[in-house]
Write a protein that holds these residues in place. Structure first.
Motif, PDB file in Angstrom:
ATOM      1  N   LYS A   9       0.854  -1.190   0.000  1.00 53.99           N
ATOM      2  CA  LYS A   9       0.000   0.000   0.000  1.00 53.99           C
ATOM      3  C   LYS A   9       0.888   1.237   0.000  1.00 53.99           C
ATOM      4  O   LYS A   9       1.892   1.281   0.712  1.00 53.99           O
ATOM      5  N   GLY A  10       0.550   2.227  -0.830  1.00 49.25           N
ATOM      6  CA  GLY A  10       1.342   3.450  -0.879  1.00 49.25           C
ATOM      7  C   GLY A  10       2.615   3.333  -1.688  1.00 49.25           C
ATOM      8  O   GLY A  10       3.504   4.180  -1.581  1.00 49.25           O
ATOM      9  N   PHE A  11       2.710   2.287  -2.552  1.00 43.07           N
ATOM     10  CA  PHE A  11       3.905   2.144  -3.405  1.00 43.07           C
ATOM     11  C   PHE A  11       3.985   3.303  -4.384  1.00 43.07           C
ATOM     12  O   PHE A  11       2.980   3.923  -4.722  1.00 43.07           O
ATOM     13  N   GLU A  12       5.176   3.592  -4.846  1.00 51.55           N
ATOM     14  CA  GLU A  12       5.371   4.689  -5.799  1.00 51.55           C
ATOM     15  C   GLU A  12       5.229   4.163  -7.227  1.00 51.55           C
ATOM     16  O   GLU A  12       5.923   3.231  -7.628  1.00 51.55           O
ATOM     17  N   THR A  13       4.335   4.770  -8.000  1.00 51.97           N
ATOM     18  CA  THR A  13       3.990   4.256  -9.330  1.00 51.97           C
ATOM     19  C   THR A  13       5.177   4.227 -10.283  1.00 51.97           C
ATOM     20  O   THR A  13       5.334   3.270 -11.045  1.00 51.97           O
ATOM     21  N   MET A  14       6.015   5.240 -10.267  1.00 51.25           N
ATOM     22  CA  MET A  14       7.171   5.266 -11.167  1.00 51.25           C
ATOM     23  C   MET A  14       8.113   4.091 -10.888  1.00 51.25           C
ATOM     24  O   MET A  14       8.659   3.486 -11.808  1.00 51.25           O
ATOM     25  N   GLU A  15       8.277   3.786  -9.616  1.00 54.96           N
ATOM     26  CA  GLU A  15       9.187   2.709  -9.233  1.00 54.96           C
ATOM     27  C   GLU A  15       8.602   1.330  -9.559  1.00 54.96           C
ATOM     28  O   GLU A  15       9.338   0.366  -9.725  1.00 54.96           O
ATOM     29  N   PHE A  16       7.306   1.244  -9.639  1.00 49.46           N
ATOM     30  CA  PHE A  16       6.614   0.016 -10.040  1.00 49.46           C
ATOM     31  C   PHE A  16       6.653  -0.171 -11.552  1.00 49.46           C
ATOM     32  O   PHE A  16       6.950  -1.242 -12.071  1.00 49.46           O
ATOM     33  N   SER A  17       6.388   0.911 -12.279  1.00 50.57           N
ATOM     34  CA  SER A  17       6.193   0.807 -13.734  1.00 50.57           C
ATOM     35  C   SER A  17       7.454   0.421 -14.505  1.00 50.57           C
ATOM     36  O   SER A  17       7.359  -0.205 -15.561  1.00 50.57           O
ATOM     37  N   VAL A  18       8.636   0.746 -13.980  1.00 43.12           N
ATOM     38  CA  VAL A  18       9.860   0.417 -14.731  1.00 43.12           C
ATOM     39  C   VAL A  18      10.021  -1.086 -14.918  1.00 43.12           C
ATOM     40  O   VAL A  18      10.488  -1.538 -15.966  1.00 43.12           O
ATOM     41  N   PHE A  19       9.625  -1.858 -13.922  1.00 43.02           N
ATOM     42  CA  PHE A  19       9.746  -3.314 -14.049  1.00 43.02           C
ATOM     43  C   PHE A  19       8.778  -3.838 -15.105  1.00 43.02           C
ATOM     44  O   PHE A  19       9.128  -4.690 -15.916  1.00 43.02           O
ATOM     45  N   VAL A  20       7.574  -3.303 -15.123  1.00 45.92           N
ATOM     46  CA  VAL A  20       6.576  -3.713 -16.110  1.00 45.92           C
ATOM     47  C   VAL A  20       7.039  -3.342 -17.515  1.00 45.92           C
ATOM     48  O   VAL A  20       7.007  -4.171 -18.431  1.00 45.92           O
ATOM     49  N   ASP A  21       7.509  -2.122 -17.698  1.00 43.49           N
ATOM     50  CA  ASP A  21       7.912  -1.649 -19.022  1.00 43.49           C
ATOM     51  C   ASP A  21       9.172  -2.328 -19.547  1.00 43.49           C
ATOM     52  O   ASP A  21       9.199  -2.819 -20.676  1.00 43.49           O
ATOM     53  N   THR A  48       0.881   5.518  -3.950  1.00 41.37           N
ATOM     54  CA  THR A  48       1.129   6.782  -3.275  1.00 41.37           C
ATOM     55  C   THR A  48       0.233   7.901  -3.811  1.00 41.37           C
ATOM     56  O   THR A  48      -0.284   8.686  -3.050  1.00 41.37           O
ATOM     57  N   PHE A  49       0.040   7.958  -5.097  1.00 41.09           N
ATOM     58  CA  PHE A  49      -0.726   9.060  -5.665  1.00 41.09           C
ATOM     59  C   PHE A  49      -2.108   8.611  -6.131  1.00 41.09           C
ATOM     60  O   PHE A  49      -2.640   9.093  -7.122  1.00 41.09           O
ATOM     61  N   GLY A  75       7.855   3.479  -1.399  1.00 40.95           N
ATOM     62  CA  GLY A  75       6.577   4.176  -1.263  1.00 40.95           C
ATOM     63  C   GLY A  75       6.672   5.242  -0.187  1.00 40.95           C
ATOM     64  O   GLY A  75       7.734   5.467   0.395  1.00 40.95           O
ATOM     65  N   PHE A  76       5.543   5.870   0.077  1.00 41.04           N
ATOM     66  CA  PHE A  76       5.498   6.985   1.023  1.00 41.04           C
ATOM     67  C   PHE A  76       4.870   6.565   2.347  1.00 41.04           C
ATOM     68  O   PHE A  76       3.805   5.942   2.366  1.00 41.04           O
ATOM     69  N   GLU A  77       5.518   6.938   3.429  1.00 42.90           N
ATOM     70  CA  GLU A  77       5.018   6.609   4.766  1.00 42.90           C
ATOM     71  C   GLU A  77       3.617   7.167   4.987  1.00 42.90           C
ATOM     72  O   GLU A  77       2.747   6.492   5.541  1.00 42.90           O
ATOM     73  N   GLU A  78       3.387   8.412   4.546  1.00 47.78           N
ATOM     74  CA  GLU A  78       2.089   9.042   4.796  1.00 47.78           C
ATOM     75  C   GLU A  78       0.940   8.396   4.024  1.00 47.78           C
ATOM     76  O   GLU A  78      -0.225   8.647   4.297  1.00 47.78           O
ATOM     77  N   PHE A  79       1.263   7.530   3.074  1.00 51.75           N
ATOM     78  CA  PHE A  79       0.236   6.775   2.346  1.00 51.75           C
ATOM     79  C   PHE A  79       0.167   5.322   2.827  1.00 51.75           C
ATOM     80  O   PHE A  79      -0.446   4.482   2.193  1.00 51.75           O
ATOM     81  N   GLY A  80       0.831   5.030   3.940  1.00 55.77           N
ATOM     82  CA  GLY A  80       0.717   3.723   4.571  1.00 55.77           C
ATOM     83  C   GLY A  80       1.678   2.665   4.093  1.00 55.77           C
ATOM     84  O   GLY A  80       1.481   1.481   4.359  1.00 55.77           O
ATOM     85  N   PHE A  81       2.755   3.067   3.414  1.00 53.57           N
ATOM     86  CA  PHE A  81       3.688   2.096   2.839  1.00 53.57           C
ATOM     87  C   PHE A  81       4.204   1.091   3.870  1.00 53.57           C
ATOM     88  O   PHE A  81       4.203  -0.114   3.641  1.00 53.57           O
ATOM     89  N   TYR A  82       4.626   1.571   5.026  1.00 54.63           N
ATOM     90  CA  TYR A  82       5.268   0.682   6.006  1.00 54.63           C
ATOM     91  C   TYR A  82       4.269  -0.235   6.716  1.00 54.63           C
ATOM     92  O   TYR A  82       4.665  -1.252   7.278  1.00 54.63           O
ATOM     93  N   ASP A  83       2.977   0.094   6.659  1.00 54.86           N
ATOM     94  CA  ASP A  83       1.963  -0.789   7.251  1.00 54.86           C
ATOM     95  C   ASP A  83       2.075  -2.189   6.648  1.00 54.86           C
ATOM     96  O   ASP A  83       1.972  -3.187   7.355  1.00 54.86           O
ATOM     97  N   GLU A  84       2.280  -2.245   5.345  1.00 54.06           N
ATOM     98  CA  GLU A  84       2.379  -3.543   4.672  1.00 54.06           C
ATOM     99  C   GLU A  84       3.832  -3.949   4.408  1.00 54.06           C
ATOM    100  O   GLU A  84       4.167  -5.126   4.483  1.00 54.06           O
ATOM    101  N   ALA A  85       4.688  -2.988   4.115  1.00 54.71           N
ATOM    102  CA  ALA A  85       6.095  -3.310   3.830  1.00 54.71           C
ATOM    103  C   ALA A  85       6.781  -3.924   5.050  1.00 54.71           C
ATOM    104  O   ALA A  85       7.712  -4.715   4.907  1.00 54.71           O
ATOM    105  N   TYR A  86       6.322  -3.574   6.250  1.00 47.82           N
ATOM    106  CA  TYR A  86       6.909  -4.107   7.484  1.00 47.82           C
ATOM    107  C   TYR A  86       6.074  -5.251   8.069  1.00 47.82           C
ATOM    108  O   TYR A  86       6.348  -5.714   9.180  1.00 47.82           O
ATOM    109  N   ASN A  87       5.071  -5.713   7.347  1.00 44.54           N
ATOM    110  CA  ASN A  87       4.244  -6.823   7.805  1.00 44.54           C
ATOM    111  C   ASN A  87       5.094  -8.098   7.871  1.00 44.54           C
ATOM    112  O   ASN A  87       5.841  -8.398   6.940  1.00 44.54           O
TER     113      ASN A  87
END
Length: 194
Positions: A9-21, A48-49, A75-87
């Motif tokens: 949750k709260g991942f950064e789209t640019m950092e995700f899309s490079v792997f797909v592309d 994140t956005f 991702g961004f902390e304020e969008f909940g990234f660590y809630d799942e990244a640290y699960n």
């Protein structure tokens, strides 16, 4: 070959899309047999956005034997990234990939769950370096030897320090899964200078 692309949750789209592309170009235009499969804690993950992405699988469905690499955008902390990244379920998945010496590629703060999982203890890595290096200091608290460079490779682990490094991380992963020569073919076709 298959890459597991984890979306917290709260991942950064640019950092995700490079792997797909990049892997899409490699597969579609050059026939490199590498698929990218997305995974999250829920079927729909909010970035994140506020871009919603429907993932291929949820984490409970993952058998790491089906994958050759794990990719983790930050991702961004304020969008909940660590809630799942640290699960703990995700941290356990990271440990299993590392135990089998499978490649783990992260962008920016995607390195922090690796640190929290314990796999980077006494190893070299990097993460977000700006704003007084506060994220690098956080990574260091996990016993990591933090190197302030754009990309740090320590055996099977690739880490990087900000979104600007995202394409190069994906290209580095492509080179590790195929060869430097094959990676350069895709890189040139996508307009990146060599």
């Amino acid at each position: 070959m298959k890459i597991l692309l984890f979306l917290a949750k709260g991942f950064e789209t640019m950092e995700f899309s490079v792997f797909v592309d990049i892997f899409g170009w490699a597969r579609n235009d050059y026939g490199y047999p590498i698929d990218v499969e997305t995974v999250g804690f829920s079927k729909t993950v909010n970035s994140t956005f506020n871009i919603l992405v429907i993932v291929d699988k949820i984490i409970d469905e993952i058998d790491i034997n089906d994958y050759d690499a794990l990719a983790i955008p930050g991702g961004f902390e304020e969008f909940g990234f660590y809630d799942e990244a640290y699960n703990e379920e995700f941290l356990s998945l990271i440990r299993k990939f590392d135990e089998q010496n499978k490649i783990i590629a992260t962008i920016c703060v995607g390195a922090l769950p690796l640190g929290k999982s314990g796999i980077l203890k006494n190893r070299n890595a990097t993460t977000y370096h700006l704003k007084d290096g506060y994220r690098q200091k956080e990574l260091q608290k996990f016993g990591v030897n933090v190197i302030n460079q754009p990309i740090v490779i320590d055996d099977n682990v690739i880490t990087s320090y900000c979104p600007q490094t995202a394409p190069e991380v994906a290209f580095t992963l492509l080179a590790k899964l195929t060869s430097k020569e094959k990676m350069n073919i895709v890189k040139k076709a996508m307009g990146y200078s060599l």
